[in-house]
Design an enzyme around this catalytic site. Structure first.
Site, PDB file in Angstrom:
ATOM      1  N   TYR A  19      40.098  63.733  -6.912  1.00  0.00           N
ATOM      2  CA  TYR A  19      39.230  63.763  -5.989  1.00  0.00           C
ATOM      3  C   TYR A  19      37.832  63.784  -6.650  1.00  0.00           C
ATOM      4  N   ARG A  46      49.422  57.603  -7.618  1.00  0.00           N
ATOM      5  CA  ARG A  46      48.139  57.743  -7.431  1.00  0.00           C
ATOM      6  C   ARG A  46      47.225  56.534  -7.556  1.00  0.00           C
ATOM      7  N   SER A 138      35.582  67.588 -15.819  1.00  0.00           N
ATOM      8  CA  SER A 138      36.339  68.828 -15.412  1.00  0.00           C
ATOM      9  C   SER A 138      35.410  70.020 -15.332  1.00  0.00           C
ATOM     10  N   VAL A 140      35.461  73.603 -16.744  1.00  0.00           N
ATOM     11  CA  VAL A 140      36.154  74.073 -18.000  1.00  0.00           C
ATOM     12  C   VAL A 140      35.824  75.497 -18.423  1.00  0.00           C
ATOM     13  N   GLU A 173      30.747  68.182 -12.781  1.00  0.00           N
ATOM     14  CA  GLU A 173      30.527  67.674 -11.488  1.00  0.00           C
ATOM     15  C   GLU A 173      30.282  68.705 -10.160  1.00  0.00           C
ATOM     16  N   LYS A 228      28.603  75.767 -14.291  1.00  0.00           N
ATOM     17  CA  LYS A 228      29.312  75.072 -13.421  1.00  0.00           C
ATOM     18  C   LYS A 228      30.205  76.295 -12.861  1.00  0.00           C
ATOM     19  N   ALA A 231      27.632  78.355 -10.641  1.00  0.00           N
ATOM     20  CA  ALA A 231      27.170  77.787  -9.401  1.00  0.00           C
ATOM     21  C   ALA A 231      28.294  78.105  -8.364  1.00  0.00           C
ATOM     22  N   LYS A 275      27.633  80.328   7.085  1.00  0.00           N
ATOM     23  CA  LYS A 275      28.465  80.120   8.136  1.00  0.00           C
ATOM     24  C   LYS A 275      29.760  80.898   7.784  1.00  0.00           C
ATOM     25  N   GLY A 281      38.232  78.049   1.082  1.00  0.00           N
ATOM     26  CA  GLY A 281      39.461  77.339   0.638  1.00  0.00           C
ATOM     27  C   GLY A 281      38.886  76.198  -0.222  1.00  0.00           C
ATOM     28  N   CYS A 284      38.399  74.611  -5.917  1.00  0.00           N
ATOM     29  CA  CYS A 284      37.550  74.935  -6.841  1.00  0.00           C
ATOM     30  C   CYS A 284      37.006  76.528  -6.869  1.00  0.00           C
ATOM     31  N   ARG A 354      44.282  72.157  -0.404  1.00  0.00           N
ATOM     32  CA  ARG A 354      44.125  73.140  -1.447  1.00  0.00           C
ATOM     33  C   ARG A 354      43.615  74.173  -1.154  1.00  0.00           C
TER      34      ARG A 354
HETATM   35  P1  NAD Z   1      43.003  66.167  -9.100  1.00  0.00           P
HETATM   36  O1  NAD Z   1      44.089  67.052  -9.309  1.00  0.00           O
HETATM   37  O2  NAD Z   1      42.564  65.548  -7.762  1.00  0.00           O
HETATM   38  O3  NAD Z   1      42.954  64.944 -10.287  1.00  0.00           O
HETATM   39  C1  NAD Z   1      43.301  65.041 -11.524  1.00  0.00           C
HETATM   40  C2  NAD Z   1      43.905  63.912 -11.754  1.00  0.00           C
HETATM   41  O4  NAD Z   1      43.954  64.108 -13.241  1.00  0.00           O
HETATM   42  C3  NAD Z   1      45.405  64.003 -11.371  1.00  0.00           C
HETATM   43  O5  NAD Z   1      45.748  62.522 -10.824  1.00  0.00           O
HETATM   44  C4  NAD Z   1      46.376  63.887 -12.468  1.00  0.00           C
HETATM   45  O6  NAD Z   1      47.365  63.151 -12.463  1.00  0.00           O
HETATM   46  C5  NAD Z   1      45.199  63.266 -13.564  1.00  0.00           C
HETATM   47  N1  NAD Z   1      45.633  63.850 -15.180  1.00  0.00           N
HETATM   48  C6  NAD Z   1      45.748  64.871 -15.660  1.00  0.00           C
HETATM   49  N2  NAD Z   1      46.204  64.886 -16.837  1.00  0.00           N
HETATM   50  C7  NAD Z   1      46.035  63.536 -17.136  1.00  0.00           C
HETATM   51  C8  NAD Z   1      46.075  62.806 -18.559  1.00  0.00           C
HETATM   52  N3  NAD Z   1      46.337  63.393 -19.846  1.00  0.00           N
HETATM   53  N4  NAD Z   1      46.012  61.460 -18.333  1.00  0.00           N
HETATM   54  C9  NAD Z   1      45.658  60.702 -17.115  1.00  0.00           C
HETATM   55  N5  NAD Z   1      45.387  61.314 -15.888  1.00  0.00           N
HETATM   56  C10 NAD Z   1      45.888  62.798 -16.069  1.00  0.00           C
HETATM   57  O7  NAD Z   1      41.798  67.254  -9.336  1.00  0.00           O
HETATM   58  P2  NAD Z   1      40.116  66.867  -8.943  1.00  0.00           P
HETATM   59  O8  NAD Z   1      39.893  67.639  -7.759  1.00  0.00           O
HETATM   60  O9  NAD Z   1      39.524  65.776  -9.085  1.00  0.00           O
HETATM   61  O10 NAD Z   1      39.321  67.989  -9.999  1.00  0.00           O
HETATM   62  C11 NAD Z   1      39.417  67.596 -11.218  1.00  0.00           C
HETATM   63  C12 NAD Z   1      38.468  68.270 -12.132  1.00  0.00           C
HETATM   64  O11 NAD Z   1      37.034  68.417 -11.461  1.00  0.00           O
HETATM   65  C13 NAD Z   1      38.725  69.865 -12.336  1.00  0.00           C
HETATM   66  O12 NAD Z   1      38.443  70.515 -13.282  1.00  0.00           O
HETATM   67  C14 NAD Z   1      38.179  70.606 -11.059  1.00  0.00           C
HETATM   68  O13 NAD Z   1      37.722  71.947 -11.154  1.00  0.00           O
HETATM   69  C15 NAD Z   1      36.722  69.849 -11.173  1.00  0.00           C
HETATM   70  N6  NAD Z   1      35.857  69.684  -9.833  1.00  0.00           N
HETATM   71  C16 NAD Z   1      36.552  69.356  -8.628  1.00  0.00           C
HETATM   72  C17 NAD Z   1      35.843  69.256  -7.412  1.00  0.00           C
HETATM   73  C18 NAD Z   1      36.490  69.035  -6.120  1.00  0.00           C
HETATM   74  O14 NAD Z   1      35.772  68.894  -5.336  1.00  0.00           O
HETATM   75  N7  NAD Z   1      37.732  68.397  -6.014  1.00  0.00           N
HETATM   76  C19 NAD Z   1      34.333  69.247  -7.520  1.00  0.00           C
HETATM   77  C20 NAD Z   1      33.790  69.450  -8.839  1.00  0.00           C
HETATM   78  C21 NAD Z   1      34.654  69.644  -9.907  1.00  0.00           C
HETATM   79  C1  UDX Z   2      32.654  73.338  -3.821  1.00  0.00           C
HETATM   80  C2  UDX Z   2      30.969  73.200  -4.173  1.00  0.00           C
HETATM   81  O1  UDX Z   2      30.226  73.327  -2.933  1.00  0.00           O
HETATM   82  C3  UDX Z   2      30.827  72.097  -5.013  1.00  0.00           C
HETATM   83  O2  UDX Z   2      29.486  71.971  -5.339  1.00  0.00           O
HETATM   84  C4  UDX Z   2      31.921  71.944  -6.331  1.00  0.00           C
HETATM   85  O3  UDX Z   2      31.605  70.970  -7.038  1.00  0.00           O
HETATM   86  C5  UDX Z   2      33.038  72.082  -5.627  1.00  0.00           C
HETATM   87  O4  UDX Z   2      33.388  73.376  -4.957  1.00  0.00           O
HETATM   88  P1  UDX Z   2      34.025  72.346  -1.911  1.00  0.00           P
HETATM   89  O5  UDX Z   2      34.910  73.053  -2.057  1.00  0.00           O
HETATM   90  O6  UDX Z   2      34.449  70.959  -1.838  1.00  0.00           O
HETATM   91  O7  UDX Z   2      32.921  72.150  -3.035  1.00  0.00           O
HETATM   92  O8  UDX Z   2      33.278  72.397  -0.346  1.00  0.00           O
HETATM   93  P2  UDX Z   2      32.374  73.471   0.164  1.00  0.00           P
HETATM   94  O9  UDX Z   2      31.307  72.873   1.147  1.00  0.00           O
HETATM   95  O10 UDX Z   2      31.637  74.252  -1.081  1.00  0.00           O
HETATM   96  O11 UDX Z   2      33.220  74.458   1.084  1.00  0.00           O
HETATM   97  C6  UDX Z   2      34.178  75.448   0.271  1.00  0.00           C
HETATM   98  C7  UDX Z   2      34.830  76.396   1.211  1.00  0.00           C
HETATM   99  O12 UDX Z   2      33.786  77.099   1.559  1.00  0.00           O
HETATM  100  C8  UDX Z   2      35.381  75.750   2.510  1.00  0.00           C
HETATM  101  O13 UDX Z   2      36.550  76.127   3.056  1.00  0.00           O
HETATM  102  C9  UDX Z   2      34.211  75.784   3.503  1.00  0.00           C
HETATM  103  O14 UDX Z   2      34.886  75.936   4.890  1.00  0.00           O
HETATM  104  C10 UDX Z   2      33.894  77.184   3.243  1.00  0.00           C
HETATM  105  N1  UDX Z   2      32.464  77.602   3.508  1.00  0.00           N
HETATM  106  C11 UDX Z   2      31.377  76.917   3.333  1.00  0.00           C
HETATM  107  C12 UDX Z   2      32.173  78.396   4.644  1.00  0.00           C
HETATM  108  O15 UDX Z   2      33.218  79.124   5.192  1.00  0.00           O
HETATM  109  N2  UDX Z   2      30.960  78.576   5.096  1.00  0.00           N
HETATM  110  C13 UDX Z   2      29.869  78.027   4.583  1.00  0.00           C
HETATM  111  O16 UDX Z   2      28.774  78.301   4.947  1.00  0.00           O
HETATM  112  C14 UDX Z   2      30.071  77.005   3.740  1.00  0.00           C
END
Ligand code: NAD
Ligand code: UDX
Length: 475
Positions: A19, A46, A138, A140, A173, A228, A231, A275, A281, A284, A354
């Site tokens: 993602y 993927r 990521s 961390v 990120e 991170k 935040a 809200k 959920g 993160c 998730r």
């Molecule tokens: P994700 O599970 O969707 O993707 C991670 C990918 O990494 C998977 O496809 C997995 O197969 C791959 N991977 C794992 N080990 C590997 C390796 N050794 N070589 C190659 N590929 C490998 O996770 P995500 O949601 O993209 O999150 C990634 C990181 O970013 C996490 O640390 C998360 O906390 C952070 N993050 C996520 C979001 C979000 O909204 N999802 C936002 C900000 C930060």
């Molecule tokens: C969050 C952070 O916002 C983002 O900056 C970080 O990089 C990853 O984690 P995300 O989890 O994708 O992003 O969505 P976000 O919009 O933050 O919503 C998280 C949860 O909070 C959702 O379940 C949403 O429905 C809930 N939420 C959000 C509320 O219930 N009320 C609100 O006012 C805002």
């Protein structure tokens, strides 16, 4: 040895096509047409889906993502499982792999599992060539960059003749799912943590192609890593705060939306993230809070750990509170009652489930004997089956126990149903013809609106009972 000029980045490798890796590199490719970007993953499935000709089959759903993939794929954006060559050729490598909560061993249930970060770094140590800038994208624990540097410096390259050096930076990120492309194109800020000025400059040059320089903040490594977690902890804290007030509103006659409006106008508080809902959920918030709690305990700060842990306790309570009140309103039993669930993703405009509150609330209702008809515009029935850990029923009408079925036709499902529970605020649900839906429900029927989707006119002159989150009755 591949020759690499100072500051010049021609090839980028991103480890992790999830993602974060997929959308962030898509926008990078859109903004940096002169740079070749390769996104690698260990998951063949993927990568196959990122390369699928059928654009509806991408592994991540985000508004506007498919358009960018169509424009940049196989031009300057590539998806592959060939990790070795991608690392070898890269001037810059983003680590965007998963860092979930540890499930077993020391720190289980709290600490981040760095297995995938470590395996990525070991691959980099094996194949990197020349000077490579490595960026932690990521999320961390603070001090992870130290581990990365140690791993890189203590492992030899596969090619004994190759000379290589590394610069390790942190650039977490901040995108939110559902608005990822907008967030990546117009971020509030870019954070770069590090002590290598040349590496920082190279990354700044890239971001400056589309982000104003004043939005690029530079800090030391540890502030960047910790920012991170903090935040996300602050954002989650606001949601638990307003959810706690939603419960107080319901018993006092106050209205939570009126409270959000009134406190939000104070610019020290601000209007966003006020809200209420069925609990936050997503992959993160909970994970990052748990990690923060773990770090505080690790450093002996028990009171600080307890403070942040309470935000999760409140979040879990909010989910349970909603499951319980549904059962209570339906005469204390949902056994064999037909309940339509609208929304399974943790927020709209994503197919990600998730930690979605829907998983827990549906499990509670099924274990109390309800027959659920679940709808979501983007989540597949296979994903729901995996999340609930309960197989989909072929014919819910024959079941004599709690069960569930995926539905596409909401009106048909609502026929003779006892309740509709709205768990995700998809825009589509606001547009439904609520009058005709409520007419065909079995009476007395209930709408449980945990996201304030229905408008006042949707409720006028209908014969159903409404429960809306945080709406107290005038007493
Ligand atoms: P994700 O599970 O969707 O993707 C991670 C990918 O990494 C998977 O496809 C997995 O197969 C791959 N991977 C794992 N080990 C590997 C390796 N050794 N070589 C190659 N590929 C490998 O996770 P995500 O949601 O993209 O999150 C990634 C990181 O970013 C996490 O640390 C998360 O906390 C952070 N993050 C996520 C979001 C979000 O909204 N999802 C936002 C900000 C930060
Ligand atoms: C969050 C952070 O916002 C983002 O900056 C970080 O990089 C990853 O984690 P995300 O989890 O994708 O992003 O969505 P976000 O919009 O933050 O919503 C998280 C949860 O909070 C959702 O379940 C949403 O429905 C809930 N939420 C959000 C509320 O219930 N009320 C609100 O006012 C805002």
């Amino acid at each position: 040895m591949v020759s690499k000029e100072k500051y010049v980045v021609k090839k980028i490798c991103c480890i992790g096509a999830g993602y974060v890796g997929g959308p962030s590199m898509a926008v990078m490719a859109e903004k940096c047409l002169d740079i070749n970007i390769t996104v690698v993953d260990i998951s063949e499935e993927r990568i196959k889906r990122w390369n699928d000709k059928n654009i509806d089959n991408l592994p991540v759903y985000e508004p506007e993502l498919a358009e960018i993939i169509l424009q940049r794929r196989n031009k300057n954006l590539f998806f592959t499982t060939n990790i070795k060559d991608s690392i070898k050729e890269a001037d810059m490598i983003f680590i965007s792999v998963n860092t979930p909560t540890k499930l077993e061993g020391f720190g289980a249930g709290f600490a981040s599992d760095l297995t995938w970060v470590e395996s990525s770094v070991r691959e980099i140590a094996k194949y990197a060539n020349g000077h490579t800038i490595i960026i932690e994208k990521s999320t961390v624990p603070v001090k992870t960059a130290k581990i990365i540097k140690t791993l890189l410096n203590s492992n030899k390259s596969e090619d004994s003749n190759c000379e290589r050096t590394f610069s390790v930076l942190s650039s977490p990120e901040f995108l939110a799912e559902g608005s990822a492309i907008k967030d990546l194109r117009f971020p509030d800020r870019i954070l770069i943590g590090g002590d290598d000025l040349d590496g920082i400059e190279s990354l700044k040059i890239l971001y400056k192609k589309w982000i104003p320089e004043e939005k690029i903040l530079v800090t030391n490594l540890w502030s960047s890593e910790l920012s991170k977690l903090v935040a996300n902890a602050f954002l989650a804290q606001r949601i638990s705060s307003i959810n706690s007030i939603s419960a107080l509103c319901e018993v006092t006659g106050a209205k939570v939306n009126e409270i959000s409006n009134s406190i939000g106008t104070d610019n020290r508080i601000g209007s966003k993230f006020l809200k209420p809902g069925p609990a936050f959920g997503g992959s993160c918030f909970q994970k990052d809070l748990l990690n923060l709690v773990y770090l505080c305990r690790y450093y002996g700060l028990e009171e600080v750990a307890n403070y942040w842990e309470n935000i999760i306790t409140l979040n879990n309570w909010q989910r349970k509170r909603i499951s319980k009140l549904i059962v209570e309103k339906l005469f204390n039993t949902v056994s064999l009652k037909k309940i339509v669930i609208l929304g399974f993703s943790y927020k709209p405009n994503t197919n990600d489930t998730r930690e979605s509150a829907a998983i827990y609330i549906c499990q509670d209702l099924i274990s109390n004997g309800a027959k659920l008809l679940i709808h979501d515009p983007q989540v597949s029935p296979i994903q729901i089956e995996e999340d609930l850990g309960i197989r989909q029923s072929n014919n819910i009408h024959d079941e004599r126990k709690g069960s569930w079925m995926f539905i596409e036709d909401i009106k048909n499902a609502a026929n003779q149903s006892d309740a509709i529970v709205i768990l995700t605020e998809w825009e589509f649900y606001r547009q439904l013809d609520w009058r005709s839906i409520t007419n065909i429900m079995r009476k007395p029927s209930w709408i449980f609106d945990s996201r304030s989707v229905l408008k006042p006119e949707d409720k006028k002159n209908t014969q159903v009972n409404y429960w809306e989150i945080g709406q107290g009755y005038d007493i």
